[in-house]
Design an enzyme around this catalytic site. Structure first.
Site, short mmCIF file in Angstrom:
data_model
loop_
_atom_site.label_atom_id
_atom_site.label_comp_id
_atom_site.label_asym_id
_atom_site.label_seq_id
_atom_site.Cartn_x
_atom_site.Cartn_y
_atom_site.Cartn_z
N ASP A 153 0.85 -1.19 0.00
CA ASP A 153 0.00 0.00 0.00
C ASP A 153 0.89 1.25 0.00
OD1 ASP A 153 -3.22 0.51 0.94
OD2 ASP A 153 -1.83 2.20 1.05
N HIS B 72 -10.55 -5.28 -3.04
CA HIS B 72 -9.20 -5.67 -2.62
C HIS B 72 -9.20 -5.97 -1.14
CE1 HIS B 72 -9.73 -1.31 -2.39
NE2 HIS B 72 -8.97 -1.35 -1.31
P1 5GP Z 1 -9.61 1.47 0.11
O1 5GP Z 1 -9.62 2.82 0.78
O2 5GP Z 1 -10.35 1.51 -1.21
O3 5GP Z 1 -10.04 0.34 1.00
O4 5GP Z 1 -8.08 1.17 -0.19
C1 5GP Z 1 -7.39 1.69 -1.27
C2 5GP Z 1 -5.95 1.66 -0.89
O5 5GP Z 1 -5.19 1.86 -2.07
C3 5GP Z 1 -5.56 2.76 0.09
O6 5GP Z 1 -5.05 2.17 1.29
C4 5GP Z 1 -4.49 3.55 -0.66
O7 5GP Z 1 -3.42 3.95 0.16
C5 5GP Z 1 -4.03 2.56 -1.72
N1 5GP Z 1 -3.56 3.21 -2.94
C6 5GP Z 1 -4.18 4.23 -3.60
N2 5GP Z 1 -3.46 4.57 -4.69
C7 5GP Z 1 -2.39 3.73 -4.72
C8 5GP Z 1 -1.29 3.59 -5.62
O8 5GP Z 1 -1.15 4.31 -6.61
N3 5GP Z 1 -0.37 2.63 -5.32
C9 5GP Z 1 -0.49 1.81 -4.23
N4 5GP Z 1 0.47 0.90 -4.03
N5 5GP Z 1 -1.52 1.92 -3.36
C10 5GP Z 1 -2.46 2.86 -3.61
#
Ligand code: 5GP
Ligand code: ZN
Length: 113
Positions: free
Chosen positions: A30, A99
């Site tokens: 992340d 995810h």
């Molecule tokens: P959500 O908030 O949808 O559960 O999780 C999305 C996750 O994707 C977040 O923890 C965020 O930090 C991660 N994330 C967003 N953009 C990127 C990126 O460009 N690269 C990586 N490795 N992680 C990302």
């Protein structure tokens, strides 16, 4: 999905460090870690929410859970880990390609409501 960040990581259109890959998923770090070790297990198939997953996608998800448990050395999960799926806006989901967050490396409490 042409405008999906995680589909672009899966297809290779956007470069990212892939820690593990198989027929079902990729695992990446992340970009904004919420624990010492914070990985994202991303299904290769695009769907937004658990509630939209087909039976085959649910089977793939269960294979992913089992596989994650066997990657403890690679992912630094030996002393325990937490799996999180943020589903929907109120859970803070920001990338609408399902995810699994994999968090480990310290004792993690629950946030108060
Ligand atoms: P959500 O908030 O949808 O559960 O999780 C999305 C996750 O994707 C977040 O923890 C965020 O930090 C991660 N994330 C967003 N953009 C990127 C990126 O460009 N690269 C990586 N490795 N992680 C990302
Ligand atoms: Zn996607």
């Amino acid at each position: 999905m042409s405008d999906c960040l995680f589909c672009k990581f899966v297809s290779g259109e956007l470069k990212t460090e892939i820690v593990y890959s198989d027929d079902d998923m990729i695992i990446i770090k992340d970009i904004n870690p919420m624990a010492k070790n914070h990985f994202l297990a991303i299904p290769k198939q695009h769907y937004k929410l658990l509630s939209e997953a087909t039976a085959d996608q649910m089977l793939a998800l269960s294979r992913m859970l089992k596989k994650i448990s066997s990657l403890s050395g690679l992912l630094g999960l030996e002393s325990g880990y937490r799996l999180v799926i943020n589903q929907g806006d109120d859970a803070g989901q920001s990338v609408f390609h399902l995810h699994i967050h994999i968090l480990s490396g310290q004792k993690m409490g629950w946030q108060p409501a």
